[in-house]
Scaffold this motif. Structure first.
Motif, mmCIF file in Angstrom:
data_model
loop_
_atom_site.group_PDB
_atom_site.id
_atom_site.type_symbol
_atom_site.label_atom_id
_atom_site.label_comp_id
_atom_site.label_asym_id
_atom_site.label_seq_id
_atom_site.Cartn_x
_atom_site.Cartn_y
_atom_site.Cartn_z
ATOM 1 N N THR A 78 6.729 -24.313 4.787
ATOM 2 C CA THR A 78 6.686 -25.608 4.116
ATOM 3 C C THR A 78 6.072 -26.672 5.016
ATOM 4 N N ASP A 79 6.474 -26.661 6.292
ATOM 5 C CA ASP A 79 6.024 -27.696 7.225
ATOM 6 C C ASP A 79 4.653 -27.421 7.815
ATOM 7 N N CYS A 80 4.216 -26.159 7.784
ATOM 8 C CA CYS A 80 2.924 -25.789 8.378
ATOM 9 C C CYS A 80 2.007 -25.262 7.282
ATOM 10 N N PRO A 81 1.273 -26.138 6.624
ATOM 11 C CA PRO A 81 0.405 -25.714 5.517
ATOM 12 C C PRO A 81 -0.632 -24.672 5.932
ATOM 13 N N ASP A 82 -1.096 -24.741 7.186
ATOM 14 C CA ASP A 82 -2.113 -23.786 7.632
ATOM 15 C C ASP A 82 -1.570 -22.356 7.608
ATOM 16 N N PHE A 83 -0.343 -22.188 8.107
ATOM 17 C CA PHE A 83 0.268 -20.867 8.105
ATOM 18 C C PHE A 83 0.505 -20.383 6.681
ATOM 19 N N ARG A 84 1.050 -21.248 5.857
ATOM 20 C CA ARG A 84 1.312 -20.882 4.458
ATOM 21 C C ARG A 84 0.021 -20.487 3.746
ATOM 22 N N ASP A 85 -1.040 -21.263 3.947
ATOM 23 C CA ASP A 85 -2.310 -20.979 3.279
ATOM 24 C C ASP A 85 -2.944 -19.695 3.802
ATOM 25 N N ASP A 86 -2.807 -19.448 5.117
ATOM 26 C CA ASP A 86 -3.375 -18.228 5.685
ATOM 27 C C ASP A 86 -2.662 -16.985 5.167
ATOM 28 N N VAL A 87 -1.330 -17.056 5.034
ATOM 29 C CA VAL A 87 -0.578 -15.919 4.491
ATOM 30 C C VAL A 87 -0.976 -15.695 3.037
ATOM 31 N N ALA A 88 -1.110 -16.774 2.271
ATOM 32 C CA ALA A 88 -1.514 -16.658 0.862
ATOM 33 C C ALA A 88 -2.907 -16.041 0.747
ATOM 34 N N ALA A 89 -3.818 -16.450 1.637
ATOM 35 C CA ALA A 89 -5.175 -15.901 1.612
ATOM 36 C C ALA A 89 -5.167 -14.421 1.980
ATOM 37 N N ALA A 90 -4.323 -14.040 2.962
ATOM 38 C CA ALA A 90 -4.234 -12.638 3.357
ATOM 39 C C ALA A 90 -3.645 -11.788 2.236
ATOM 40 N N LEU A 91 -2.664 -12.333 1.519
ATOM 41 C CA LEU A 91 -2.089 -11.621 0.375
ATOM 42 C C LEU A 91 -3.128 -11.429 -0.720
ATOM 43 N N GLU A 92 -3.899 -12.457 -0.987
ATOM 44 C CA GLU A 92 -4.939 -12.371 -2.014
ATOM 45 C C GLU A 92 -6.002 -11.352 -1.617
ATOM 46 N N LYS A 93 -6.312 -11.296 -0.331
ATOM 47 C CA LYS A 93 -7.294 -10.330 0.166
ATOM 48 C C LYS A 93 -6.811 -8.907 -0.066
ATOM 49 N N ARG A 94 -5.530 -8.675 0.140
ATOM 50 C CA ARG A 94 -4.974 -7.339 -0.069
ATOM 51 C C ARG A 94 -4.957 -6.987 -1.553
ATOM 52 N N LYS A 95 -4.717 -7.967 -2.404
ATOM 53 C CA LYS A 95 -4.710 -7.702 -3.847
ATOM 54 C C LYS A 95 -6.095 -7.302 -4.344
ATOM 55 N N ARG A 96 -7.135 -7.855 -3.721
ATOM 56 C CA ARG A 96 -8.498 -7.549 -4.152
ATOM 57 C C ARG A 96 -8.970 -6.197 -3.633
ATOM 58 N N ASP A 97 -8.224 -5.617 -2.707
ATOM 59 C CA ASP A 97 -8.614 -4.341 -2.108
ATOM 60 C C ASP A 97 -7.635 -3.265 -2.543
ATOM 61 N N PRO A 98 -7.978 -2.469 -3.545
ATOM 62 C CA PRO A 98 -7.043 -1.448 -4.056
ATOM 63 C C PRO A 98 -6.627 -0.442 -2.996
ATOM 64 N N TYR A 99 -7.519 -0.163 -2.039
ATOM 65 C CA TYR A 99 -7.206 0.823 -1.006
ATOM 66 C C TYR A 99 -6.021 0.379 -0.171
ATOM 67 N N LYS A 100 -5.971 -0.909 0.154
ATOM 68 C CA LYS A 100 -4.893 -1.410 1.003
ATOM 69 C C LYS A 100 -3.560 -1.398 0.262
ATOM 70 N N GLN A 101 -3.606 -1.529 -1.074
ATOM 71 C CA GLN A 101 -2.362 -1.450 -1.834
ATOM 72 C C GLN A 101 -1.897 -0.004 -1.945
ATOM 73 N N ARG A 102 -2.857 0.922 -2.034
ATOM 74 C CA ARG A 102 -2.511 2.317 -2.250
ATOM 75 C C ARG A 102 -2.059 2.997 -0.960
ATOM 76 N N LYS A 103 -2.710 2.648 0.156
ATOM 77 C CA LYS A 103 -2.398 3.296 1.428
ATOM 78 C C LYS A 103 -2.508 2.279 2.548
ATOM 79 N N ARG A 104 -1.434 2.067 3.238
ATOM 80 C CA ARG A 104 -1.450 1.088 4.316
ATOM 81 C C ARG A 104 -2.137 1.618 5.569
ATOM 82 N N GLY A 105 -2.015 2.896 5.841
ATOM 83 C CA GLY A 105 -2.701 3.475 6.995
ATOM 84 C C GLY A 105 -2.022 3.091 8.292
ATOM 85 N N PRO A 106 -2.613 3.521 9.435
ATOM 86 C CA PRO A 106 -2.038 3.204 10.746
ATOM 87 C C PRO A 106 -1.907 1.703 10.931
ATOM 88 N N VAL A 107 -0.758 1.289 11.467
ATOM 89 C CA VAL A 107 -0.489 -0.130 11.604
ATOM 90 C C VAL A 107 -1.518 -0.822 12.472
#
Length: 233
Positions: A196-225
């Motif tokens: 809430t207090d750090c918009p940059d962190f919140r926005d970056d996490v939201a962008a990373a989540l959206e990136k994963r949603k657009r990539d079916p491979y990352k949803q299907r298989k996470r792979g090596p950490v």
């Protein structure tokens, strides 16, 4: 956190350099929370080899080159000790045993050292700490350690003292995006407050989540950490 510009010296620069094969020691000064001076001695050549900031200060026409001392602004003695240890040995504290380690303290210490290394352009150490961060996340996931995720204090240090381009920011947000379904990750009330207090962190996490949603491979298989966070970052 702002790098202190070297102070110009009032007198003329030195007319001669140190004799060859002579190790010149310089002093790095920092202060405790109580204001007490804490000094660390390190080879000038080692210091200048790893950082263009220190090289300019100690080998240029500045006060530091005469006094052979440099004040590390906004750097705690513990972080300065880790920095000097790496400069002298090229080993980070990651090589210490992981048994009974307090991971939240470890991530916080790593974050402070990363900020310091970034500030003084010690790029080899920056790269090493980014790799250490990923390896630590991987180790904790494999060992199923409780409370293994970087907490709110670590996030606050990284986002409060690094530019948006910092790779450790991207690694951190890629981690939270990859483990968003995990209930323990977002159970930290302080972390929710930082979102809430750090918009940059919140926005970056939201962008990373959206990136994963657009990539079916990352949803299907996470792979090596390790690969996962490196690729997402």
């Amino acid at each position: 956190m702002t790098t202190k510009a070297p102070e110009p010296a009032n007198s003329e620069p030195k007319s001669s350099s140190s004799p060859p094969n002579v190790v010149v020691m310089v002093r790095l000064d920092t202060h405790t929370e109580e204001g007490r001076l804490r000094s660390f001695w390190v080879s000038e050549s080692q210091l200048c080899d790893v950082s263009p900031v220190f090289k300019a200060a100690f080998q240029g026409r500045f006060l530091e080159s005469r006094e052979k001392s440099y004040r590390l602004e906004d750097t705690s003695p513990s972080t300065a000790a880790c920095l000097v240890n790496w400069i002298c040995t090229r080993k980070s504290f990651l090589h210490e045993t992981t048994e009974n380690r307090n991971w939240q303290e470890y991530y916080l210490q790593l974050a402070h050292l990363y900020v310091c290394a970034s500030e003084y352009l010690i790029l080899d150490l920056v790269d090493l700490l980014e790799a250490n961060f990923i390896c630590s996340l991987r180790t904790n996931l494999i060992m199923r350690q409780p409370n293994f995720h970087p907490g709110s204090l670590c996030v606050d240090v990284i986002y409060g003292n690094t530019p948006p381009s910092a790779k450790l920011r991207k690694i951190l947000t890629a981690f939270y995006a990859a483990h968003a379904p995990s209930p323990g990750i977002y159970a930290d009330a302080n972390l929710r407050a930082i979102m809430t207090d750090c918009p940059d962190f919140r926005d970056d996490v939201a962008a990373a989540l959206e990136k994963r949603k657009r990539d079916p491979y990352k949803q299907r298989k996470r792979g090596p950490v390790t690969k996962q966070y490196q690729n997402d970052a």
